[in-house]
Design a protein around this motif. Structure first.
Motif, mmCIF file in Angstrom:
data_model
loop_
_atom_site.group_PDB
_atom_site.id
_atom_site.type_symbol
_atom_site.label_atom_id
_atom_site.label_comp_id
_atom_site.label_asym_id
_atom_site.label_seq_id
_atom_site.Cartn_x
_atom_site.Cartn_y
_atom_site.Cartn_z
ATOM 1 N N GLU A 1 0.142 -2.175 10.038
ATOM 2 C CA GLU A 1 -0.787 -2.146 11.307
ATOM 3 C C GLU A 1 -1.843 -1.283 10.755
ATOM 4 O O GLU A 1 -3.051 -1.471 11.361
ATOM 5 N N GLN A 2 -1.849 -0.611 9.801
ATOM 6 C CA GLN A 2 -2.864 0.195 9.197
ATOM 7 C C GLN A 2 -3.903 -0.554 8.143
ATOM 8 O O GLN A 2 -5.098 -0.465 8.343
ATOM 9 N N LEU A 3 -3.182 -1.203 7.451
ATOM 10 C CA LEU A 3 -3.933 -2.146 6.245
ATOM 11 C C LEU A 3 -3.518 -3.267 6.272
ATOM 12 O O LEU A 3 -2.334 -3.719 6.538
ATOM 13 N N PRO A 4 -4.243 -4.442 5.698
ATOM 14 C CA PRO A 4 -3.835 -5.557 5.705
ATOM 15 C C PRO A 4 -2.810 -6.132 4.672
ATOM 16 O O PRO A 4 -2.559 -5.460 3.861
ATOM 17 N N LEU A 5 -1.882 -7.064 5.168
ATOM 18 C CA LEU A 5 -0.843 -7.418 3.937
ATOM 19 C C LEU A 5 -1.461 -7.828 2.797
ATOM 20 O O LEU A 5 -2.454 -8.652 2.763
ATOM 21 N N LEU A 6 -0.494 -7.665 1.625
ATOM 22 C CA LEU A 6 -0.955 -7.935 0.671
ATOM 23 C C LEU A 6 -0.222 -8.985 -0.078
ATOM 24 O O LEU A 6 0.884 -9.279 0.439
ATOM 25 N N GLU A 7 -0.787 -9.963 -0.867
ATOM 26 C CA GLU A 7 -0.003 -10.966 -1.347
ATOM 27 C C GLU A 7 0.941 -10.598 -2.319
ATOM 28 O O GLU A 7 0.932 -9.539 -2.865
ATOM 29 N N TRP B 1 0.808 -1.062 -0.010
ATOM 30 C CA TRP B 1 0.134 -0.172 0.021
ATOM 31 C C TRP B 1 0.884 1.158 -0.029
ATOM 32 O O TRP B 1 1.643 1.181 0.804
ATOM 33 N N LEU B 2 0.533 2.172 -0.845
ATOM 34 C CA LEU B 2 1.295 3.323 -1.058
ATOM 35 C C LEU B 2 0.545 4.718 -0.876
ATOM 36 O O LEU B 2 -0.924 4.674 -1.099
ATOM 37 N N ALA B 3 0.957 5.688 -0.070
ATOM 38 C CA ALA B 3 0.373 6.945 0.149
ATOM 39 C C ALA B 3 1.258 8.123 0.150
ATOM 40 O O ALA B 3 2.345 7.857 0.517
ATOM 41 N N LEU C 1 -3.485 9.431 6.943
ATOM 42 C CA LEU C 1 -4.445 8.820 6.249
ATOM 43 C C LEU C 1 -5.615 8.726 7.076
ATOM 44 O O LEU C 1 -6.903 9.038 6.658
ATOM 45 N N ARG C 2 -5.645 8.709 8.479
ATOM 46 C CA ARG C 2 -6.648 8.665 9.652
ATOM 47 C C ARG C 2 -7.727 7.707 8.900
ATOM 48 O O ARG C 2 -8.899 7.866 9.037
ATOM 49 N N LEU C 3 -7.143 6.264 8.935
ATOM 50 C CA LEU C 3 -8.142 5.155 8.654
ATOM 51 C C LEU C 3 -8.741 4.661 9.728
ATOM 52 O O LEU C 3 -8.334 4.581 10.856
ATOM 53 N N ARG C 4 -10.310 4.697 9.608
ATOM 54 C CA ARG C 4 -11.088 4.382 10.647
ATOM 55 C C ARG C 4 -12.006 3.332 10.398
ATOM 56 O O ARG C 4 -12.460 3.241 9.156
ATOM 57 N N GLY C 5 -12.276 2.456 11.134
ATOM 58 C CA GLY C 5 -13.151 1.483 10.824
ATOM 59 C C GLY C 5 -14.673 1.707 10.171
ATOM 60 O O GLY C 5 -15.093 1.229 9.578
ATOM 61 N N ASP C 6 -15.191 3.048 10.598
ATOM 62 C CA ASP C 6 -16.487 3.350 10.000
ATOM 63 C C ASP C 6 -16.101 4.284 8.892
ATOM 64 O O ASP C 6 -17.194 4.664 8.195
ATOM 65 N N GLN C 7 -15.025 4.667 8.376
ATOM 66 C CA GLN C 7 -14.877 5.103 7.070
ATOM 67 C C GLN C 7 -14.159 4.267 6.313
ATOM 68 O O GLN C 7 -13.300 3.634 6.512
ATOM 69 N N PRO C 8 -14.742 4.321 4.702
ATOM 70 C CA PRO C 8 -14.002 3.301 3.569
ATOM 71 C C PRO C 8 -12.644 3.707 3.323
ATOM 72 O O PRO C 8 -12.133 5.057 3.281
ATOM 73 N N VAL C 9 -11.839 3.006 3.049
ATOM 74 C CA VAL C 9 -10.590 3.025 2.618
ATOM 75 C C VAL C 9 -10.821 3.770 1.167
ATOM 76 O O VAL C 9 -11.285 2.850 0.211
ATOM 77 N N PRO C 10 -9.889 4.827 0.927
ATOM 78 C CA PRO C 10 -10.198 5.609 -0.458
ATOM 79 C C PRO C 10 -8.962 4.700 -1.272
ATOM 80 O O PRO C 10 -7.778 4.809 -0.979
ATOM 81 N N LEU C 11 -9.593 3.905 -2.321
ATOM 82 C CA LEU C 11 -8.562 3.243 -3.216
ATOM 83 C C LEU C 11 -8.333 4.092 -4.535
ATOM 84 O O LEU C 11 -9.332 4.622 -5.156
#
Length: 286
Positions: free
Chosen positions: A246-252, A164-166, A172-182
């Protein structure tokens, strides 16, 4: 006698203006380019690079050598094309995935057209899935693209993780109630599918905020802070940072492969494949 490899490094250094970029284009380490320049200077007894400035700048002697160096390499290519194995001729249709073009294809194309000037090389750039479809329809002779883990299509070049890159992962302020902007390529896209499946497995909400078939367009959106982009680690565009696990799941992982078309000219396929394998390797990706 002048070393052709040293001259090639000298020209690449001038054209890129950076030891790091020159090394990336040549598929070698930065220290190797430095050694080539030092040995060339020692052989000629002249300083070719002005080391008093932060940017790479040629000295007067370096500028004088430049045109001769280009002429020497051009003549070498002509001789090889006349007497060597490079007397190949015909048409070769190459398909390359978008992200590979943006990172390390230039050196491969330069080498091929210099070594095989009688071959008419046609280049198509697209996403991996459309390239495979074009090849199945007989429109491409050789494809350099990505494949999913477990897919057996093609000859494996190397494997590396997707990340994941940003612009600023800390903001990013990723929260469970907010969708991840892809930020993603349009479907069908391997990186898009991997990202969506990883989020779905963790039951993380997501939404597409930018879709573009061009990596430059996706990169611009990510650099503007619109969201997160998924790319192979070695192909992360400048100005973007990796988001921690810790912020987003690991990718394959993803695999890069060469896929020749059945019935294509074997000699042409082999000539280009050898250059690609020499330039696009796990070592070149680090």
């Amino acid at each position: 006698m002048l070393n052709l490899t040293h001259l090639a490094s000298f020209i690449q250094l001038y054209e890129t203006g950076s030891f790091t970029l020159a090394a990336d284009q040549l598929g070698v380490g930065q220290s190797t380019v430095t050694q080539h320049i030092q040995r060339l200077e020692k052989h000629l007894g002249r300083q070719l690079i002005d080391r008093t400035t932060h940017r790479v700048k040629l000295t007067t002697e370096g500028e004088a050598l430049l045109s001769y160096a280009r002429g020497i390499l051009e003549m070498n290519g002509k001789v090889l094309s006349l007497f060597g194995q490079s007397r190949l001729r015909g048409r070769l249709r190459l398909g390359v995935s978008e992200d590979v073009v943006a990172s390390r294809l230039t050196a491969v194309l330069e080498d091929f057209i210099r070594l095989h000037p009688l071959v008419d090389l046609e280049l198509t750039v697209a996403l991996s899935a459309p390239l495979y479809q074009m090849q199945d329809m007989g429109e491409l002779d050789l494809v350099l693209a990505k494949r999913h883990i477990g897919d057996t299509r093609g000859r494996l070049l190397y494997r590396e993780p997707l990340v994941w890159l940003a612009r600023d992962p800390d903001l990013l302020r990723l929260r469970g109630d907010q969708p991840v902007p892809l930020i993603a390529f349009p479907p069908p896209s391997i990186t898009r599918k991997v990202a969506q499946e990883a989020l779905d497995r963790e039951k993380i909400l997501w939404r597409i905020v930018c879709t573009c078939a061009s990596l430059s367009g996706l990169t611009a959106a990510a650099r503007a802070g619109m969201g997160v982009l998924v790319q192979p680690r070695s192909m992360a565009p400048e100005g973007l940072r990796e988001v921690s696990g810790e912020q987003l799941p690991l990718l394959e992982d993803v695999e890069f492969v060469l896929v020749p078309r059945k019935g294509a000219d074997a000699a042409l396929i082999e000539a280009l494949s050898l250059l690609i394998e020499a330039r696009i390797t796990p070592q070149a990706a680090t």
